[in-house]
Write a protein that holds these residues in place. Structure first.
Motif, PDB file in Angstrom:
ATOM      1  N   ILE A  95      -3.928  14.835 -10.767  1.00 53.56           N
ATOM      2  CA  ILE A  95      -3.613  15.154  -9.370  1.00 53.56           C
ATOM      3  C   ILE A  95      -4.369  14.169  -8.488  1.00 53.56           C
ATOM      4  N   ILE A  96      -3.626  13.439  -7.672  1.00 52.08           N
ATOM      5  CA  ILE A  96      -4.205  12.469  -6.740  1.00 52.08           C
ATOM      6  C   ILE A  96      -3.975  12.989  -5.326  1.00 52.08           C
ATOM      7  N   VAL A  97      -5.061  13.158  -4.569  1.00 54.78           N
ATOM      8  CA  VAL A  97      -4.971  13.631  -3.184  1.00 54.78           C
ATOM      9  C   VAL A  97      -5.733  12.663  -2.290  1.00 54.78           C
ATOM     10  N   ASN A  98      -5.030  12.089  -1.329  1.00 53.66           N
ATOM     11  CA  ASN A  98      -5.651  11.144  -0.392  1.00 53.66           C
ATOM     12  C   ASN A  98      -6.388  10.028  -1.142  1.00 53.66           C
ATOM     13  N   GLU A  99      -5.707   9.516  -2.174  1.00 51.54           N
ATOM     14  CA  GLU A  99      -6.203   8.397  -2.993  1.00 51.54           C
ATOM     15  C   GLU A  99      -7.410   8.760  -3.865  1.00 51.54           C
ATOM     16  N   GLN A 100      -7.661  10.058  -4.040  1.00 51.50           N
ATOM     17  CA  GLN A 100      -8.755  10.488  -4.905  1.00 51.50           C
ATOM     18  C   GLN A 100      -8.208  11.292  -6.075  1.00 51.50           C
ATOM     19  N   LEU A 140     -15.249  17.866  -4.749  1.00 52.94           N
ATOM     20  CA  LEU A 140     -14.257  18.832  -4.259  1.00 52.94           C
ATOM     21  C   LEU A 140     -14.685  19.489  -2.950  1.00 52.94           C
ATOM     22  N   VAL A 141     -15.985  19.686  -2.759  1.00 55.45           N
ATOM     23  CA  VAL A 141     -16.471  20.281  -1.510  1.00 55.45           C
ATOM     24  C   VAL A 141     -16.140  19.370  -0.339  1.00 55.45           C
ATOM     25  N   ASP A 142     -16.395  18.082  -0.518  1.00 55.84           N
ATOM     26  CA  ASP A 142     -16.083  17.109   0.528  1.00 55.84           C
ATOM     27  C   ASP A 142     -14.572  17.017   0.742  1.00 55.84           C
ATOM     28  N   LEU A 143     -13.808  17.049  -0.343  1.00 57.26           N
ATOM     29  CA  LEU A 143     -12.344  17.005  -0.249  1.00 57.26           C
ATOM     30  C   LEU A 143     -11.819  18.159   0.607  1.00 57.26           C
ATOM     31  N   ARG A 144     -12.332  19.364   0.344  1.00 61.44           N
ATOM     32  CA  ARG A 144     -11.838  20.557   1.047  1.00 61.44           C
ATOM     33  C   ARG A 144     -12.181  20.537   2.531  1.00 61.44           C
ATOM     34  N   ARG A 145     -13.253  19.860   2.892  1.00 64.10           N
ATOM     35  CA  ARG A 145     -13.608  19.758   4.308  1.00 64.10           C
ATOM     36  C   ARG A 145     -12.597  18.907   5.079  1.00 64.10           C
ATOM     37  N   HIS A 146     -11.775  18.184   4.349  1.00 61.33           N
ATOM     38  CA  HIS A 146     -10.764  17.330   4.976  1.00 61.33           C
ATOM     39  C   HIS A 146      -9.346  17.814   4.666  1.00 61.33           C
ATOM     40  N   ILE A 147      -9.262  19.100   4.272  1.00 61.07           N
ATOM     41  CA  ILE A 147      -7.966  19.748   4.072  1.00 61.07           C
ATOM     42  C   ILE A 147      -7.982  21.081   4.807  1.00 61.07           C
ATOM     43  N   GLY A 148      -7.068  21.279   5.738  1.00 64.30           N
ATOM     44  CA  GLY A 148      -6.958  22.563   6.425  1.00 64.30           C
ATOM     45  C   GLY A 148      -6.269  23.574   5.533  1.00 64.30           C
ATOM     46  N   TYR A 149      -6.681  24.845   5.626  1.00 67.30           N
ATOM     47  CA  TYR A 149      -6.157  25.875   4.720  1.00 67.30           C
ATOM     48  C   TYR A 149      -5.906  27.141   5.526  1.00 67.30           C
ATOM     49  N   VAL A 150      -4.639  27.555   5.588  1.00 74.29           N
ATOM     50  CA  VAL A 150      -4.253  28.753   6.339  1.00 74.29           C
ATOM     51  C   VAL A 150      -3.618  29.741   5.367  1.00 74.29           C
ATOM     52  N   VAL A 151      -4.160  30.956   5.315  1.00 78.21           N
ATOM     53  CA  VAL A 151      -3.675  31.958   4.364  1.00 78.21           C
ATOM     54  C   VAL A 151      -3.102  33.168   5.096  1.00 78.21           C
ATOM     55  N   GLN A 152      -2.396  34.004   4.350  1.00 86.28           N
ATOM     56  CA  GLN A 152      -1.757  35.192   4.920  1.00 86.28           C
ATOM     57  C   GLN A 152      -2.783  36.129   5.550  1.00 86.28           C
ATOM     58  N   SER A 153      -3.913  36.320   4.864  1.00 81.70           N
ATOM     59  CA  SER A 153      -4.912  37.276   5.342  1.00 81.70           C
ATOM     60  C   SER A 153      -5.776  36.714   6.475  1.00 81.70           C
ATOM     61  N   MET A 169       0.848  -1.205   0.000  1.00 82.47           N
ATOM     62  CA  MET A 169       0.000   0.000   0.000  1.00 82.47           C
ATOM     63  C   MET A 169       0.878   1.248   0.000  1.00 82.47           C
ATOM     64  N   THR A 170       0.554   2.162  -0.876  1.00 80.82           N
ATOM     65  CA  THR A 170       1.369   3.374  -1.007  1.00 80.82           C
ATOM     66  C   THR A 170       1.245   4.277   0.207  1.00 80.82           C
ATOM     67  N   ASN A 171       2.337   4.990   0.492  1.00 84.22           N
ATOM     68  CA  ASN A 171       2.330   5.980   1.571  1.00 84.22           C
ATOM     69  C   ASN A 171       2.120   7.385   1.028  1.00 84.22           C
ATOM     70  N   GLU A 172       1.946   7.499  -0.299  1.00 87.76           N
ATOM     71  CA  GLU A 172       1.759   8.804  -0.932  1.00 87.76           C
ATOM     72  C   GLU A 172       0.386   9.378  -0.578  1.00 87.76           C
ATOM     73  N   ILE A 173       0.360  10.653  -0.247  1.00 85.26           N
ATOM     74  CA  ILE A 173      -0.922  11.310   0.022  1.00 85.26           C
ATOM     75  C   ILE A 173      -1.227  12.385  -1.019  1.00 85.26           C
ATOM     76  N   ILE A 174      -0.189  12.904  -1.694  1.00 89.64           N
ATOM     77  CA  ILE A 174      -0.359  13.888  -2.777  1.00 89.64           C
ATOM     78  C   ILE A 174       0.555  13.484  -3.926  1.00 89.64           C
TER      79      ILE A 174
END
Length: 255
Positions: A62-67, A74-87, A1-6
């Motif tokens: 682009i494969i992210v978390n096996e997807q 994409l909406v569901d994907l983003r709910r499982h990715i934290g996002y921190v921006v400058q502003s 099983m791959t350990n790749e996440i991105i």
């Protein structure tokens, strides 16, 4: 099983006729802290935005978390990715607790679970829950607001965290303190993958397990800080490292 996440496979991105990413190929393993380094226009922020589907590639996979991002929600994907921006983007009319609870509320968590999660996260980022839970963003310093931004991004315990130059607007002392804290946080969080965009070479070398050096839409070198310093792969990487050496010479001059 791959350990790749991105994973990026022959990814290109155009805005109109302007190609900002030409042919990206790389993979990131679960638990890595990756810093993406490059000057303005190098393609690093576009790369970050393609990870969570905010930008779509012109070609490639682009494969992210096996997807595969071409055919996932994409909406569901983003709910499982934290996002921190400058502003930071905290809601000014909401308390700190309410800001952190935005995504858990959307996911229908019960109030007790949300309250406990908010307190745990505030503690993790170095803010006393009793003191800060009911404050508003305008009552916090820039560094404190950025801590809340990190806590909010961690609210649903995402496996991936994206940081888009989050500390660049802060003063030097606050920035250095937050660099130390974010590095310690990554070490404490089990198996979290951090992708951190910066234009500061010192920040990139200090934070990253590996550093992706980008220039004009291409990866010049993707390596450990040690390898970058001892074995720069291209003239561009050497020039970046020279800026560090110039600073060292400057400091030596004033000793």
């Amino acid at each position: 099983m791959t350990n790749e996440i991105i994973k990026f496979e022959h990814v290109a991105k155009k805005f109109g006729k302007n190609e900002v990413i030409s042919d990206l190929n790389f993979s990131i393993d679960k638990g890595e802290f990756i810093t993406a380094l490059g000057s303005s226009g190098s393609g690093k922020t576009t790369t970050l935005k393609m990870i969570n589907g905010l930008e779509k590639p012109t070609k490639g996979e682009i494969i992210v978390n096996e997807q595969n991002l071409k055919n996932c929600n994409l909406v569901d994907l983003r709910r499982h990715i934290g996002y921190v921006v400058q502003s930071i983007g905290l809601f000014p009319h909401m308390t700190i607790a309410q800001n952190i609870a935005v995504t858990p509320n959307l996911l229908g968590w019960n109030k007790h679970k949300i309250s406990q999660r908010v307190d745990d996260l505030l503690t993790q980022v170095g803010l006393d829950p009793e003191e800060y839970r009911n404050r508003y963003p305008m009552q916090l310093s820039g560094g404190q607001q950025q801590r809340v931004g990190v806590a909010r991004a961690l609210s649903t315990n995402p496996p991936i965290m994206l940081f888009d130059e989050p500390f660049s607007a802060l003063d030097a002392i606050t920035r250095q303190n937050l660099q130390q804290e974010i590095k310690s946080l990554h070490q404490k969080l089990s198996n979290k993958t951090f992708f951190f965009v910066t234009h500061d070479i010192n920040e990139a070398l200090f934070l990253g397990d590996r550093v992706m050096v980008m220039n004009r839409g291409k990866v010049e070198q993707f390596d450990t800080p040690e390898k970058l310093i001892t074995q720069p792969a291209t003239e561009y990487v050497r020039q970046l490292l020279d800026t560090v050496h110039q600073n060292e010479v400057l400091w030596e001059h004033f000793k």
